[in-house]
Motif scaffolding. Structure first.
Motif, short mmCIF file in Angstrom:
data_model
loop_
_atom_site.label_atom_id
_atom_site.label_comp_id
_atom_site.label_asym_id
_atom_site.label_seq_id
_atom_site.Cartn_x
_atom_site.Cartn_y
_atom_site.Cartn_z
N GLY A 1 27.96 -5.50 0.19
CA GLY A 1 27.79 -4.84 1.49
C GLY A 1 26.35 -4.60 1.87
N LEU A 2 25.40 -5.28 1.19
CA LEU A 2 23.99 -5.05 1.46
C LEU A 2 23.44 -6.01 2.50
CD1 LEU A 2 22.73 -4.47 -2.19
CD2 LEU A 2 23.34 -2.75 -0.47
N VAL A 3 23.99 -7.19 2.61
CA VAL A 3 23.56 -8.15 3.61
C VAL A 3 24.79 -8.74 4.29
CG1 VAL A 3 21.51 -8.74 2.26
CG2 VAL A 3 23.55 -10.17 2.11
N THR A 4 24.54 -9.32 5.45
CA THR A 4 25.57 -10.10 6.14
C THR A 4 25.02 -11.50 6.35
OG1 THR A 4 24.78 -9.39 8.32
CG2 THR A 4 26.55 -8.10 7.31
N THR A 5 25.86 -12.49 6.24
CA THR A 5 25.43 -13.87 6.45
C THR A 5 26.13 -14.42 7.68
OG1 THR A 5 27.17 -14.66 4.96
CG2 THR A 5 24.99 -14.27 4.00
N ARG A 6 25.39 -15.19 8.48
CA ARG A 6 25.92 -15.81 9.69
C ARG A 6 25.68 -17.30 9.60
NH1 ARG A 6 22.80 -11.62 13.80
NH2 ARG A 6 23.53 -9.69 12.78
N PRO A 7 26.74 -18.09 9.53
CA PRO A 7 26.59 -19.54 9.38
C PRO A 7 25.64 -20.12 10.44
CG PRO A 7 28.89 -18.91 9.15
CD PRO A 7 28.14 -17.68 9.59
N GLY A 8 24.65 -20.86 9.97
CA GLY A 8 23.70 -21.49 10.86
C GLY A 8 22.59 -20.59 11.33
N ALA A 9 22.71 -19.28 11.07
CA ALA A 9 21.69 -18.35 11.55
C ALA A 9 20.90 -17.71 10.42
CB ALA A 9 22.34 -17.25 12.40
N GLY A 10 21.49 -17.53 9.25
CA GLY A 10 20.78 -16.93 8.13
C GLY A 10 21.42 -15.66 7.63
N ALA A 11 20.65 -14.88 6.86
CA ALA A 11 21.13 -13.63 6.27
C ALA A 11 20.37 -12.45 6.87
CB ALA A 11 20.94 -13.65 4.75
N TYR A 12 21.07 -11.33 7.03
CA TYR A 12 20.52 -10.14 7.66
C TYR A 12 20.84 -8.92 6.81
CZ TYR A 12 20.31 -13.25 11.72
OH TYR A 12 20.06 -14.30 12.56
N ARG A 13 19.94 -7.93 6.85
CA ARG A 13 20.26 -6.68 6.17
C ARG A 13 21.43 -6.03 6.87
NH1 ARG A 13 16.60 -1.23 4.90
NH2 ARG A 13 18.33 -0.14 3.86
N ALA A 14 22.39 -5.56 6.11
CA ALA A 14 23.60 -4.99 6.68
C ALA A 14 23.33 -3.61 7.26
CB ALA A 14 24.70 -4.91 5.62
N GLU A 15 24.13 -3.24 8.25
CA GLU A 15 24.08 -1.89 8.79
C GLU A 15 24.61 -0.92 7.74
OE1 GLU A 15 22.83 -1.02 11.65
OE2 GLU A 15 22.49 -3.03 12.50
N PRO A 16 24.06 0.29 7.68
CA PRO A 16 24.58 1.27 6.71
C PRO A 16 26.02 1.62 7.02
CG PRO A 16 23.10 2.32 8.27
CD PRO A 16 22.99 0.85 8.51
N PRO A 17 26.80 1.97 6.04
CA PRO A 17 28.21 2.35 6.28
C PRO A 17 28.28 3.57 7.18
CG PRO A 17 27.55 2.90 4.04
CD PRO A 17 26.44 2.07 4.62
N ALA A 18 29.33 3.59 8.00
CA ALA A 18 29.47 4.67 8.98
C ALA A 18 29.64 6.01 8.32
CB ALA A 18 30.66 4.38 9.90
N ALA A 19 30.37 6.08 7.22
CA ALA A 19 30.62 7.36 6.56
C ALA A 19 30.84 7.12 5.08
CB ALA A 19 31.84 8.05 7.17
N ALA A 20 30.54 8.14 4.30
CA ALA A 20 30.75 8.03 2.86
C ALA A 20 32.24 7.94 2.55
CB ALA A 20 30.15 9.24 2.15
#
Length: 493
Positions: free
Chosen positions: A55-74
């Protein structure tokens, strides 16, 4: 080829650098990571996939990897203590508690920490696996007409025919069911042949996974001792009379863990004793293809000499290929075949057709006999290397039998040895071994350890592993000897 340790190291480095990026900000490209860390594209892909799973990064095919948004709630921590009552109450009426102890199985499946010599593995090292042949077979299989359709419930007719020919005798394809690995086949067979609460005769010592299957099904494993020539017929007859058991599970060829082969004069005796008791013999024959180069002609399976349907045979391709190539066969004659089939259908439906097609492609290719010859030569070399190293560095450990097949040695420790303490000391010294206690269904007669020589990189690593085991042995015996310099010291690369 990427190494799991390289993937873990890269993932750790990227994890530490994530704070440099804002949520949603793009990470460096895969090409940049490859050049910076000098790793392969596969390693980068696997490391990013690991961070995505966390849950630390998100990957988008053809676009690359991005830092994930923090979780909404614990995440809210619930109270699961009620399950202790529910799970205990569920088995209160069982004649035999259905305990599930997977420790013996996990010992051969869990990867040791990086730098630890793997003397506890249960499968071939990647260097011994026919990876190119399997990949080619899978590619060809995927192009077969109907390869992704639903297979026959019993398995592909051509694959069943191949397994029947492999057993020999009068066995036919109609008596074969294709299953997903030996563990699954043993589970199906025991469920079909023994009701909950019943005794089942097992060799002593025996494969811990079998004991786990039996106990999880509510069966009562009853030990029958083996010696260098296999299960002992007189004690087998006594066990049938004393318990009224209707099932024996036996590994006549390269028995796990002793490596014993059932003696020729005992083979008909075992079948006669079982037939007189009105009992089945489940023949675990999954290591037949791990024969060593110096073994000579192998005895045929018990099922080949059984016209009366006493034997339920389990044969597999997994041990000689890869832990993930889970293609096996259950073979039986008579009404029991329908019960086996029904249980398998209920449990798993069928083995995926692409895997069955790949198995057919593999065993029909010229690469298959070449692979088996290569494995036979390499296993003999590794066995001899480990045997010589043990006799040189650890003569205190008795090796009563040097097998001509299989992938391990069974060592008897001196009386009074704490095998658990030895295993712990060995791990601290950088080598993973398997204690003997899980191989016994009752009190063991002596302490043992099992050492596998198939899951390591090669003979040099075997020699280093025995050196580390010598240091662990010295520690447990209180000897004043120099110990290992750590898990990574002198480890062949």
């Amino acid at each position: 080829m990427y190494e799991s340790s390289s993937v873990g190291e890269l993932a750790s480095k990227l994890r530490q650098e994530l704070d440099r990026y804002s949520p949603g900000e793009k990470l460096p490209s895969s090409r940049a990571l490859i050049e910076r860390f000098r790793v392969s594209p596969v390693t980068v892909s696997r490391a990013l996939a690991q961070l995505a799973a966390e849950g630390l990064v998100t990957t988008r095919p053809g676009a690359g990897a991005y830092r994930a948004e923090p979780p909404a709630a614990a995440r809210v921590t619930g109270d699961t203590s009620w399950q202790e009552v529910a799970l205990s109450a569920d088995g209160a009426a069982d004649l035999v508690p259905r305990t599930v102890d997977a420790s013996g199985v996990l010992a051969t499946l869990a990867a040791p920490p990086p730098g630890v010599v793997e003397f506890n593995g249960g499968y071939l090292h990647p260097s011994l696996q026919p990876e190119r042949a399997m990949a080619a077979a899978l590619a060809r299989a995927g192009r077969r007409p109907g390869a992704w359709g639903r297979p026959p419930i019993e398995g592909l007719p051509e694959l069943r025919e191949w397994f029947a020919r492999d057993i020999g005798g009068a066995v036919t394809a109609a008596e074969v069911l294709v299953t997903a690995g030996g563990q699954s086949a043993l589970t199906t067979a025991l469920r079909a042949l023994a009701p909950p609460g019943a005794p089942v005769l097992v060799e002593s010592p025996t494969y811990p996974g079998l004991l786990a299957i039996a106990r999880s099904a509510g069966l009562r494993p009853v030990p029958v001792p083996v010696d260098a020539h296999g299960v002992r017929p007189a004690l087998l007859a006594d066990a049938f009379r004393a318990t009224g058991a209707r099932v024996l599970v036996s590994q006549p060829l390269f028995q796990n863990p002793t490596g014993a082969v059932l003696a020729p004069e005992r083979r008909p005796e075992v079948l006669r004793i079982a037939r007189a008791a009105g009992a089945f013999v489940i023949e675990d024959d999954v290591v037949r293809r791990l024969v060593h180069e110096d073994a000579g002609p192998l005895p045929s399976p018990l099922a080949a000499d059984d016209p009366d349907g006493v034997v339920v045979h389990v044969g597999s391709l997994t041990k000689a290929t890869s832990a993930s190539f889970r293609v096996c066969a259950l073979t039986a004659r008579g009404p029991v075949l329908e019960r086996l089939r029904a249980i398998q259908v209920v449990d798993t439906f069928f083995v995926p057709r692409p895997l069955q097609e790949a198995a057919l492609e593999l065993v029909g290719s010229p690469a298959w006999p070449r692979h088996l010859r290569s494995v036979a030569a390499e296993l003999k070399n590794r066995r001899d290397t480990m045997t010589a190293a043990l006799r040189l560095h650890l003569p205190e450990l008795a090796l009563p039998h040097v097998p001509s097949g299989g992938y391990h040695l069974w060592l008897r420790l001196p009386d009074g040895t704490d095998e658990t303490a030895l295993a712990s000391a060995a791990l601290r010294a950088g080598v993973a071994v398997t204690p003997g206690r899980p191989y016994f269904s009752a009190e063991p007669p002596a302490p043992h350890i099992r050492l596998s020589f198939a899951a390591v990189a090669g003979p040099a690593e075997i020699t280093e592993g025995v050196r580390r085991l010598r240091a662990a042995w010295a520690e447990t015996r209180g000897e004043n000897r120099s110990t290992s310099q750590g898990p990574d010291a002198n480890l062949p690369t």
